[in-house]
Structure formats: structure tokens, C-alpha cells
Scaffold this motif. Structure first.
Motif, PDB file in Angstrom:
ATOM      1  N   GLY A 313       0.808  -1.212   0.000  1.00 26.38           N
ATOM      2  CA  GLY A 313       0.000   0.000   0.000  1.00 26.38           C
ATOM      3  C   GLY A 313       0.841   1.261   0.000  1.00 26.38           C
ATOM      4  N   SER A 314       0.359   2.277  -0.702  1.00 19.85           N
ATOM      5  CA  SER A 314       1.099   3.527  -0.804  1.00 19.85           C
ATOM      6  C   SER A 314       1.237   4.194   0.558  1.00 19.85           C
ATOM      7  CB  SER A 314       0.392   4.467  -1.777  1.00 19.85           C
ATOM      8  OG  SER A 314      -0.936   4.716  -1.349  1.00 19.85           O
ATOM      9  N   GLY A 315       0.304   3.930   1.470  1.00 22.44           N
ATOM     10  CA  GLY A 315       0.382   4.513   2.796  1.00 22.44           C
ATOM     11  C   GLY A 315       1.633   4.082   3.519  1.00 22.44           C
ATOM     12  N   ILE A 316       2.005   2.824   3.359  1.00 18.20           N
ATOM     13  CA  ILE A 316       3.212   2.316   4.011  1.00 18.20           C
ATOM     14  C   ILE A 316       4.441   3.011   3.454  1.00 18.20           C
ATOM     15  CG2 ILE A 316       4.670   0.293   4.309  1.00 18.20           C
ATOM     16  CD1 ILE A 316       2.191  -1.413   4.296  1.00 18.20           C
ATOM     17  N   ALA A 317       4.529   3.050   2.116  1.00 18.52           N
ATOM     18  CA  ALA A 317       5.709   3.638   1.499  1.00 18.52           C
ATOM     19  C   ALA A 317       5.835   5.117   1.853  1.00 18.52           C
ATOM     20  CB  ALA A 317       5.645   3.453  -0.018  1.00 18.52           C
ATOM     21  N   ALA A 318       4.733   5.855   1.733  1.00 17.92           N
ATOM     22  CA  ALA A 318       4.774   7.285   1.996  1.00 17.92           C
ATOM     23  C   ALA A 318       5.029   7.549   3.473  1.00 17.92           C
ATOM     24  CB  ALA A 318       3.456   7.927   1.562  1.00 17.92           C
ATOM     25  N   GLY A 319       4.392   6.755   4.318  1.00 13.34           N
ATOM     26  CA  GLY A 319       4.547   6.956   5.750  1.00 13.34           C
ATOM     27  C   GLY A 319       5.955   6.654   6.206  1.00 13.34           C
ATOM     28  N   LEU A 376      -2.167 -10.888   4.111  1.00 11.17           N
ATOM     29  CA  LEU A 376      -3.351 -11.698   3.800  1.00 11.17           C
ATOM     30  C   LEU A 376      -3.381 -12.048   2.311  1.00 11.17           C
ATOM     31  CD1 LEU A 376      -6.134  -9.923   5.908  1.00 11.17           C
ATOM     32  CD2 LEU A 376      -4.879 -12.019   6.470  1.00 11.17           C
ATOM     33  N   ARG A 377      -3.030 -11.077   1.483  1.00 10.51           N
ATOM     34  CA  ARG A 377      -2.985 -11.356   0.034  1.00 10.51           C
ATOM     35  C   ARG A 377      -1.951 -12.441  -0.268  1.00 10.51           C
ATOM     36  NH1 ARG A 377      -5.607  -7.218  -2.738  1.00 10.51           N
ATOM     37  NH2 ARG A 377      -5.889  -5.278  -1.563  1.00 10.51           N
ATOM     38  N   LEU A 378      -0.793 -12.324   0.347  1.00 18.07           N
ATOM     39  CA  LEU A 378       0.266 -13.304   0.110  1.00 18.07           C
ATOM     40  C   LEU A 378      -0.156 -14.693   0.587  1.00 18.07           C
ATOM     41  CD1 LEU A 378       3.096 -13.960  -0.821  1.00 18.07           C
ATOM     42  CD2 LEU A 378       3.956 -13.226   1.398  1.00 18.07           C
ATOM     43  N   LEU A 379      -0.780 -14.763   1.753  1.00 16.23           N
ATOM     44  CA  LEU A 379      -1.279 -16.048   2.245  1.00 16.23           C
ATOM     45  C   LEU A 379      -2.246 -16.670   1.247  1.00 16.23           C
ATOM     46  CD1 LEU A 379      -1.924 -15.177   6.002  1.00 16.23           C
ATOM     47  CD2 LEU A 379      -0.355 -16.933   5.177  1.00 16.23           C
ATOM     48  N   ALA A 380      -3.180 -15.857   0.756  1.00 23.10           N
ATOM     49  CA  ALA A 380      -4.172 -16.373  -0.190  1.00 23.10           C
ATOM     50  C   ALA A 380      -3.507 -16.859  -1.470  1.00 23.10           C
ATOM     51  CB  ALA A 380      -5.205 -15.294  -0.496  1.00 23.10           C
ATOM     52  N   LEU A 381      -2.554 -16.078  -1.995  1.00 25.78           N
ATOM     53  CA  LEU A 381      -1.883 -16.461  -3.237  1.00 25.78           C
ATOM     54  C   LEU A 381      -1.097 -17.745  -3.077  1.00 25.78           C
ATOM     55  CD1 LEU A 381      -0.627 -12.986  -4.496  1.00 25.78           C
ATOM     56  CD2 LEU A 381      -2.136 -14.534  -5.737  1.00 25.78           C
ATOM     57  N   GLU A 413      -4.269  -7.242  -6.190  1.00 23.69           N
ATOM     58  CA  GLU A 413      -4.636  -5.847  -6.073  1.00 23.69           C
ATOM     59  C   GLU A 413      -6.150  -5.737  -5.934  1.00 23.69           C
ATOM     60  OE1 GLU A 413      -4.609  -4.408 -10.643  1.00 23.69           O
ATOM     61  OE2 GLU A 413      -2.645  -4.972  -9.845  1.00 23.69           O
ATOM     62  N   GLY A 414      -6.625  -4.531  -5.701  1.00 21.01           N
ATOM     63  CA  GLY A 414      -8.054  -4.339  -5.505  1.00 21.01           C
ATOM     64  C   GLY A 414      -8.460  -4.584  -4.055  1.00 21.01           C
ATOM     65  N   LYS A 415      -9.738  -4.524  -3.802  1.00 21.73           N
ATOM     66  CA  LYS A 415     -10.247  -4.691  -2.450  1.00 21.73           C
ATOM     67  C   LYS A 415     -10.184  -6.153  -2.020  1.00 21.73           C
ATOM     68  CE  LYS A 415     -13.479  -0.788  -2.463  1.00 21.73           C
ATOM     69  NZ  LYS A 415     -14.896  -0.367  -2.305  1.00 21.73           N
ATOM     70  N   LEU A 416      -9.941  -6.350  -0.748  1.00 23.20           N
ATOM     71  CA  LEU A 416     -10.020  -7.698  -0.187  1.00 23.20           C
ATOM     72  C   LEU A 416     -11.486  -8.105  -0.075  1.00 23.20           C
ATOM     73  CD1 LEU A 416      -7.387  -7.648   2.703  1.00 23.20           C
ATOM     74  CD2 LEU A 416      -7.229  -8.889   0.538  1.00 23.20           C
ATOM     75  N   PRO A 417     -11.763  -9.402  -0.126  1.00 24.69           N
ATOM     76  CA  PRO A 417     -13.146  -9.858   0.049  1.00 24.69           C
ATOM     77  C   PRO A 417     -13.726  -9.368   1.374  1.00 24.69           C
ATOM     78  CG  PRO A 417     -11.774 -11.648  -0.763  1.00 24.69           C
ATOM     79  CD  PRO A 417     -10.847 -10.516  -0.420  1.00 24.69           C
ATOM     80  N   GLU A 418     -15.004  -9.051   1.364  1.00 29.27           N
ATOM     81  CA  GLU A 418     -15.667  -8.482   2.532  1.00 29.27           C
ATOM     82  C   GLU A 418     -15.553  -9.354   3.785  1.00 29.27           C
ATOM     83  OE1 GLU A 418     -17.323  -5.811   4.885  1.00 29.27           O
ATOM     84  OE2 GLU A 418     -16.655  -5.501   2.795  1.00 29.27           O
ATOM     85  N   PRO A 419     -15.583 -10.711   3.692  1.00 32.54           N
ATOM     86  CA  PRO A 419     -15.457 -11.512   4.913  1.00 32.54           C
ATOM     87  C   PRO A 419     -14.185 -11.211   5.705  1.00 32.54           C
ATOM     88  CG  PRO A 419     -16.262 -12.887   3.143  1.00 32.54           C
ATOM     89  CD  PRO A 419     -15.903 -11.571   2.528  1.00 32.54           C
ATOM     90  N   LEU A 420     -13.088 -10.843   5.019  1.00 29.90           N
ATOM     91  CA  LEU A 420     -11.849 -10.540   5.730  1.00 29.90           C
ATOM     92  C   LEU A 420     -11.948  -9.197   6.446  1.00 29.90           C
ATOM     93  CD1 LEU A 420      -9.133 -11.795   3.216  1.00 29.90           C
ATOM     94  CD2 LEU A 420     -10.096 -12.956   5.201  1.00 29.90           C
TER      95      LEU A 420
END
Length: 454
Positions: A313-319, A376-381, A413-420
Motif C-alpha cells: 500500500g502507498s500509505g506504508i511507502a509514503a509513511g 493476507l494477500r500473500l497467504l491467499a496467493l 490488487e483491488g479490495k479484499l473480500p468483505e469476509p476478511l
């Protein structure tokens, strides 16, 4: 109860007969698979049943080693004035001393074929068509049993399938099936059993029951696998750790969170391997990657995220660029020495969205750590790619499982599924938290919903 259909699995040495049986039975422990010739020295059997009723018996046989000499010997068995047919000539051979001495291995094969309803003649499609294979087919045809050639290792770039098809047609064997025991096609078993049904009309009903049952098992495995992955993701999304805002305590809590997530992922990997009938050692360090049975690539290493194309996320990099402080892993990513304050302000701690200012900055009192969206994305992939690899893997494979890089952008990329997102508000849904309530109906509903989206 009707008598089960019996098949003898026959062929030259080291063409993959035991490998075929391992894949058909989904039993990695059946027989011995090796690159050494003549690995199987005795007849071994396996039984496939549906609802407790045995429908098919498969018999692994030793490899034929000297068919050229055996065919020559069989042709000399007729006495003057005799014209024996194939089965009678084979019977005379089996009654003689040569069947217990020079041709002992071949005799075991012929006895089993005579006792079976049909034979599966396994061919290593990478091998050139040689005279010895034609002689093998002539010897086996003498038993008077239907033979279905099975082209093995057709996934290899070195296969010679056209040459084999032409050679088999010249011998009158026009019905054959492609079945790579290392990388079987999804419909490989169905095609095999349908081809057998053409040769064995009386067994069509039993073979169709096997097809129907195995397709149902495949769907059940897929559903169970997706649920295992969904439970892993819900567990990690709902995981929350409170920690005092003190450097030593924070680092200890961060390390504990990282280890808890790693162990949870490892349990999912082991459960998937078991579900698909594979062993933990079928996954090696350099290929999955695993390390001593554990995933080797650091789940919390940003480079691992990059390799699978997960956007941080850009927030991490910018922060991180704006901040200064101490080394601290926040929400699943290890940030550099200058990253703490800015990274938190920029959004690296995902639960800041839900829990407000008490999680922002290096505050006094309690703070909460959760797993970052990128992790979470990495775990899913990783789990999804492992599942793809297991679906395409035969139980005869001896090389370690390899997980390919995903080509599509799903989960990257994109939004994570709502259940998460919902799970973040329910810490009791995670087995990684104290006092979990894993059987809550709403948790189960979210797992099912997430499983459908994986």
C-alpha cells in the motif's frame, strides 16, 4: 454383490506401471517408484470400492525384460502337427520349467493377465518404438485378453506419441488412452474408464459408478481445500494482539505474532497435502518453498510480496519515508529504522481504520497489532497456487511440488473480500486469539462465502 473387474497393469520395465497405480489409487505409498529398472519384482494388488462395494482390482506386475527371447521360445512350443492358439501356447509355457527359471518374471506377468479381465499396457511415450515392444505386445496378445495401451509421460516435451499411435495401429490396437501418471489431466481417469468400457461392455455399469464417485470426490476435495484456505485467512484477519507501548515488549509481541501466523499457515499447508493424499516430504525447500517442512520464503519479507506481484500500500511507502524511530514490524511488514512513526501514520497498521487513534503513533499504554492486508494477500496467493499444483499432480511424482507465480491479478490488487474486512472486527473468530469461538454460525457463513471467492 458382483465380482469386481480385474485389470493387470503390464509393460516393459521402468515405464511407469507402479506410477499409474499410485495415481489411480491416490496412494503415494503403493509399491516402489524409482528410476532404476525392474523395481517391481512381484505382483501387487489394489482395490477401488464405491460405498463399500469393490468395483475394480488393479494388479501391478513386474516389467517384461526379454520378450524377444520369450516370443521365440513360445513359437517353438508347438509339437509336430499341432497348431496351438495363443492361450494354449501360454498355458504350456507356464507348465514348463522355463517359466520357473529363465522367464520367471515374464511368467508372473502372463499368469496375472490370464487371471484378469483385461490388461493395461503401459508405454513410456518418451521411448522410441523398438522391436522389443512389438514382441511384448505379441506375447501379451497370446493370452487372449483385451489390451488397452496407456501412453504415459505424454506431458514430457520428449514424447513420441505420434510414432506410438502409428505403431499400435499397425498392430491392430486403435483404442488407447493418454494418461500421464506424473501430471494427469483432470479428466484422465474418466477417459481411461470410458475406454475400458468400450472393451468390456459387461463392466460398463461398474466403470460408470467409478467415474461418478471419483468426480464427486474431486468436488468434495476442492470444497474442503477452499474451506481450509478460507479458515486460514479468517484466522489471520481476525488475529489481534494487545501490547504495551514499550520497545522490548513490542518487539517480543511482534515476533510472537509473526511466528503464530507462520505456524498457522504451515498447518494449512499440511492439511492440504493430507487432503490430497500427499506427504509433507513431497514439498521441498527450493520449490514450494518449504524449509524443513515449513514454508521457506519469509511471509513477512516485502521482497516475497513483490515476487508474487502483491502491491504494498502507498500509505506504508509514503509513511515510512516521513517517519523516524526504532525497528518495528507493524501489521505484518518489517519496516526499517526510520519507518515507525510515519508508517503507522500512513496506514501500515491496518486496524487503525477500525480502532482509531489508540493505534496511531507510539502512544503510552496498550496498542494492538494485526496482520496487514498485504500479508493476507500473500497467504491467499500461496495457498491458492499450492492448491493448483496439487490438482495437477499425480501421486507418482517424485520431484518436489513446484508452485508457479500466478498470472492473473486476483488477490494481488483491488479490495479484499468483505469476509476478511468483517473478520477484523471479530477477534473471537481467530484460533490465534485467546478464548476463540470458532463454531459461531456467522463465522461459518463468512468462511463459506470467502471459500467461494477464492
Amino acid at each position: 454383490m458382483t465380482k469386481p473387474l480385474t485389470l493387470a497393469v503390464v509393460g516393459h520395465t521402468n515405464v511407469g506401471k507402479t506410477s499409474l497405480l499410485r495415481t489411480l489409487t491416490r496412494d503415494v505409498g503403493f509399491g516402489e517408484v524409482s528410476h532404476r529398472p525392474s523395481t517391481t519384482r512381484h505382483v501387487e494388488g489394489a482395490r477401488l470400492s464405491v460405498d463399500g462395494e469393490p468395483l475394480l482390482e488393479l494388479y501391478d506386475t513386474p516389467g517384461l525384460e526379454d520378450a524377444i527371447a520369450l516370443l521365440d521360445y513360445l513359437e517353438r512350443l508347438d509339437r509336430p502337427g499341432e497348431r496351438l492358439d495363443g492361450p494354449a501356447r501360454v498355458a504350456r509355457f507356464l507348465d514348463g520349467s522355463e517359466a520357473r527359471q529363465r522367464f520367471e518374471q515374464e511368467a508372473k506377468v502372463l499368469r496375472q493377465l490370464l487371471a484378469s479381465d483385461a490388461g493395461l499396457y503401459v508405454i513410456d511415450a518418451r521411448e522410441p518404438v523398438l522391436a522389443k515392444y512389438r514382441d511384448e505386445l505379441s506375447v501379451l496378445a497370446s493370452c487372449g485378453k483385451p489390451l488397452l495401451p496407456v501412453l504415459n509421460f505424454v506431458s514430457s516435451p520428449q514424447h513420441r506419441e505420434p510414432e506410438w499411435r502409428d505403431a499400435l495401429a499397425r498392430l491392430g490396437l486403435h483404442a488407447l488412452v493418454r494418461f500421464d501418471s506424473v501430471a494427469p489431466p483432470e479428466d484422465g481417469e474418466r477417459r481411461l474408464y470410458e475406454s475400458l468400457a468400450l472393451l468390456l461392455e459387461h463392466s460398463r455399469g461398474a466403470l460408470q459408478r467409478l467415474i461418478t464417485d471419483q468426480e464427486a470426490q474431486r468436488e468434495a476435495r476442492k470444497h474442503s481445500a477452499l474451506r481450509l484456505i478460507a479458515e486460514l485467512l479468517i484466522d489471520c484477519a481476525a488475529c489481534r494482539r494487545s501490547v504495551a507501548s514499550e520497545k522490548t515488549v513490542e518487539q517480543q509481541a511482534i515476533n510472537q505474532l509473526r511466528e503464530a501466523v507462520r505456524q498457522r499457515e504451515q498447518r494449512c499447508v499440511e492439511a492440504l497435502l493430507k487432503l490430497y493424499g500427499f506427504r509433507p516430504q513431497d514439498a521441498a525447500a527450493s520449490d514450494l518453498p518449504l524449509l524443513d517442512g515449513r514454508w521457506g520464503d519469509d511471509l513477512f519479507n516485502p521482497e516475497t510480496l513483490k515476487q508474487l506481484g502483491v502491491r504494498v500500500g502507498s500509505g506504508i511507502a509514503a509513511g515510512a519515508a516521513a517517519g523516524a524511530g526504532v525497528d518495528l514490524m507493524v501489521g505484518g511488514l518489517t519496516l526499517g529504522a526510520a519507518a515507525l512513526a510515519g508508517a503507522i501514520a500512513g496506514g501500515a497498521l491496518q486496524t487503525a481504520r477500525s480502532y482509531g487513534s489508540r493505534l496511531l503513533g507510539k502512544l503510552k499504554g496498550q496498542r494492538e497489532l494485526t496482520v496487514d492486508d498485504s500479508v493476507l494477500r500473500l497467504l491467499a496467493l500461496r495457498q491458492r497456487q499450492l492448491l493448483h499444483a496439487l490438482n495437477a499432480r499425480g501421486h507418482a511424482a517424485v520431484d518436489s511440488i513446484q508452485v508457479a507465480t500466478p498470472q492473473d491479478k486476483t488477490w494481488r490488487e483491488g479490495k479484499l473480500p468483505e469476509p476478511l474486512n468483517k473478520a477484523r472486527a471479530y477477534p473471537q473468530w481467530s484460533s490465534l486469539n485467546p478464548h476463540p469461538k470458532l463454531s459461531q454460525a456467522e463465522r461459518q457463513e463468512q468462511i463459506e462465502w470467502l471459500a467461494e471467492q477464492i
